[in-house]
Design an enzyme around this catalytic site. Structure first.
Site, PDB file in Angstrom:
ATOM      1  N   TYR A   1       0.837  -1.208   0.000  1.00 32.23           N
ATOM      2  CA  TYR A   1       0.000   0.000   0.000  1.00 32.23           C
ATOM      3  C   TYR A   1       0.863   1.246   0.000  1.00 32.23           C
ATOM      4  O   TYR A   1       2.077   1.181   0.222  1.00 32.23           O
ATOM      5  CB  TYR A   1      -0.974  -0.006   1.187  1.00 32.23           C
ATOM      6  CG  TYR A   1      -0.343   0.308   2.526  1.00 32.23           C
ATOM      7  CD1 TYR A   1       0.456  -0.622   3.188  1.00 32.23           C
ATOM      8  CD2 TYR A   1      -0.550   1.544   3.144  1.00 32.23           C
ATOM      9  CE1 TYR A   1       1.026  -0.330   4.419  1.00 32.23           C
ATOM     10  CE2 TYR A   1       0.017   1.839   4.378  1.00 32.23           C
ATOM     11  CZ  TYR A   1       0.795   0.912   5.006  1.00 32.23           C
ATOM     12  OH  TYR A   1       1.369   1.198   6.215  1.00 32.23           O
TER      13      TYR A   1
ATOM     14  N   LYS B   1       6.495  -2.017   2.027  1.00 27.06           N
ATOM     15  CA  LYS B   1       5.285  -1.440   2.644  1.00 27.06           C
ATOM     16  C   LYS B   1       4.101  -2.384   2.437  1.00 27.06           C
ATOM     17  O   LYS B   1       3.231  -2.134   1.590  1.00 27.06           O
ATOM     18  CB  LYS B   1       5.027  -0.036   2.075  1.00 27.06           C
ATOM     19  CG  LYS B   1       4.111   0.809   2.953  1.00 27.06           C
ATOM     20  CD  LYS B   1       4.164   2.254   2.531  1.00 27.06           C
ATOM     21  CE  LYS B   1       3.074   3.104   3.138  1.00 27.06           C
ATOM     22  NZ  LYS B   1       3.097   3.240   4.593  1.00 27.06           N
TER      23      LYS B   1
ATOM     24  N   GLU C   1      11.675   2.548  14.648  1.00 26.32           N
ATOM     25  CA  GLU C   1      10.752   3.564  14.135  1.00 26.32           C
ATOM     26  C   GLU C   1       9.470   3.519  14.953  1.00 26.32           C
ATOM     27  O   GLU C   1       9.362   2.758  15.915  1.00 26.32           O
ATOM     28  CB  GLU C   1      10.461   3.328  12.640  1.00 26.32           C
ATOM     29  CG  GLU C   1       9.860   1.971  12.347  1.00 26.32           C
ATOM     30  CD  GLU C   1       9.651   1.719  10.852  1.00 26.32           C
ATOM     31  OE1 GLU C   1       9.475   2.667  10.094  1.00 26.32           O
ATOM     32  OE2 GLU C   1       9.654   0.525  10.477  1.00 26.32           O
TER      33      GLU C   1
ATOM     34  N   LEU D   1      10.822   1.243   7.576  1.00 25.69           N
ATOM     35  CA  LEU D   1      10.242   1.667   6.306  1.00 25.69           C
ATOM     36  C   LEU D   1      10.940   2.969   5.893  1.00 25.69           C
ATOM     37  O   LEU D   1      11.015   3.904   6.706  1.00 25.69           O
ATOM     38  CB  LEU D   1       8.731   1.923   6.447  1.00 25.69           C
ATOM     39  CG  LEU D   1       8.102   2.308   5.111  1.00 25.69           C
ATOM     40  CD1 LEU D   1       7.853   1.063   4.269  1.00 25.69           C
ATOM     41  CD2 LEU D   1       6.810   3.073   5.302  1.00 25.69           C
TER      42      LEU D   1
HETATM   43  N1  PLP Z   1       7.255   3.746   9.248  1.00 27.10           N
HETATM   44  C1  PLP Z   1       6.125   3.022   9.227  1.00 27.10           C
HETATM   45  C2  PLP Z   1       6.094   1.697   9.922  1.00 27.10           C
HETATM   46  C3  PLP Z   1       4.986   3.490   8.541  1.00 27.10           C
HETATM   47  O1  PLP Z   1       3.867   2.748   8.505  1.00 27.10           O
HETATM   48  C4  PLP Z   1       5.032   4.760   7.918  1.00 27.10           C
HETATM   49  C5  PLP Z   1       3.877   5.293   7.208  1.00 27.10           C
HETATM   50  O2  PLP Z   1       2.843   4.693   7.114  1.00 27.10           O
HETATM   51  C6  PLP Z   1       6.229   5.493   7.991  1.00 27.10           C
HETATM   52  C7  PLP Z   1       7.328   4.948   8.655  1.00 27.10           C
HETATM   53  C8  PLP Z   1       6.339   6.851   7.360  1.00 27.10           C
HETATM   54  O3  PLP Z   1       6.348   6.756   5.963  1.00 27.10           O
HETATM   55  P1  PLP Z   1       5.862   7.979   5.064  1.00 27.10           P
HETATM   56  O4  PLP Z   1       6.671   9.157   5.489  1.00 27.10           O
HETATM   57  O5  PLP Z   1       6.148   7.557   3.686  1.00 27.10           O
HETATM   58  O6  PLP Z   1       4.401   8.161   5.366  1.00 27.10           O
END
Ligand code: PLP
Length: 284
Positions: free
Chosen positions: A33, A148, A181, A206
């Site tokens: 996603y 993701k 994270e 991620l």
């Molecule tokens: N880390 C995780 C586990 C996430 O689910 C997300 C976003 O959904 C992020 C980091 C941040 O990613 P982004 O800045 O692309 O929204």
């Protein structure tokens, strides 16, 4: 206002938007996603989100169901049909529908779903002005969270643990005591000597699009950044802490496991990054 979703080539009222019970996203989390911020009806950082989507799909060996350009048209159409000014657009692509069996099915077409919803800008702004509390939880996720996927059960449990403990979010800590994270965001601190620190991007986090843009903003502002792991003790003693994600942008963190960070208010670095962010993000 009635809402619309895109499902496999059709724009449908929400109540009619359905996927099959043997969709592999539903049965195995065999799906990826993306979530893009929408501002003034326009997509933020679409190019980078599409690049990450292609990578996630390639890692799972799911074919890109349409070109990034066509996907962009679909995303915009869903945003327009739902009259989103400020909000988010959500895209999910599963391997498709097949008789339940772990092995990849032959000749299956991916299931593509797009939804969009408004966010409350005033509420988000008020939250950022106050800052949020987070709690730490063990990082018990699989070894490829750089992809993701919709397999988010540990994240679901982590977020609920945070809420149960009166906090807003959870920060994952790995077996070596390093903060990886947040449940749906990347985690950052500002050290007492003013350096920004966020964990290096490998298979254990991620690679957030907001993280990447924030790194650009940091460099442009001439601030020092270190992409490395940090432990909770270092976070408790930090001058500032914050997390980044597409729906929060830069969200100051003022308490970690009950430890007050800095003076307990959003700090100047997080506040400046939040203010500057959209000057560096691409809007299309
Ligand atoms: N880390 C995780 C586990 C996430 O689910 C997300 C976003 O959904 C992020 C980091 C941040 O990613 P982004 O800045 O692309 O929204």
């Amino acid at each position: 206002m009635s809402r619309y979703a895109y499902v496999n080539g059709r724009y449908l009222p929400f109540r009619d938007a359905k996927v099959h019970i043997e969709d592999r996203g539903y049965q195995f989390a065999d799906a990826v996603y993306e979530v893009c911020e929408v501002r003034q009806g326009r997509l933020v950082d679409e190019r980078r989100h599409m690049a990450r989507l292609s990578r996630s799909l390639a890692e799972l060996r799911i074919a890109m169901p349409m070109s990034a350009r066509t996907l962009g048209i679909v995303l915009r159409e869903v945003v327009a049909k739902n009259r989103i000014g400020y909000g988010l657009v959500y895209l999910q692509i599963s391997r498709g529908v097949a008789r339940r069996d772990l092995a990849f099915p032959q000749q299956v077409s991916p299931t593509v779903v797009v939804t969009a919803r408004s966010l409350n800008q005033t509420r988000n702004g008020a939250l950022a002005a106050k800052g949020i509390a987070v709690v730490s939880v063990p990082d018990n996720r699989w070894g490829r969270v750089d992809i993701k996927t919709v397999g988010l059960l540990p994240n679901v449990l982590a977020r609920q643990t945070a809420i149960d403990r009166g906090a807003r979010d959870a920060w994952f800590v790995d077996k070596d005591g390093i903060v990886t994270e947040a449940a749906s965001a990347n985690a950052w601190i500002v050290t007492p000597d003013g350096k920004l620190v966020t964990r290096h991007a490998d298979h254990a986090i991620l690679p957030g699009i907001t993280r990447a843009v924030t790194l650009d903003v940091i460099k442009t502002l001439g601030l020092t950044v270190e992409e490395r792991g940090f432990q909770l003790e270092e976070a408790y003693a930090a001058r500032e802490a914050f997390e980044t994600s597409a729906t929060q942008i830069v969200m100051p963190v003022v308490r970690i496991d009950g430890h007050v960070i800095g003076d307990g208010k959003p700090g100047p670095v997080a506040t400046a990054l939040r203010r500057e962010f959209h000057r560096y993000a691409e809007v299309g």
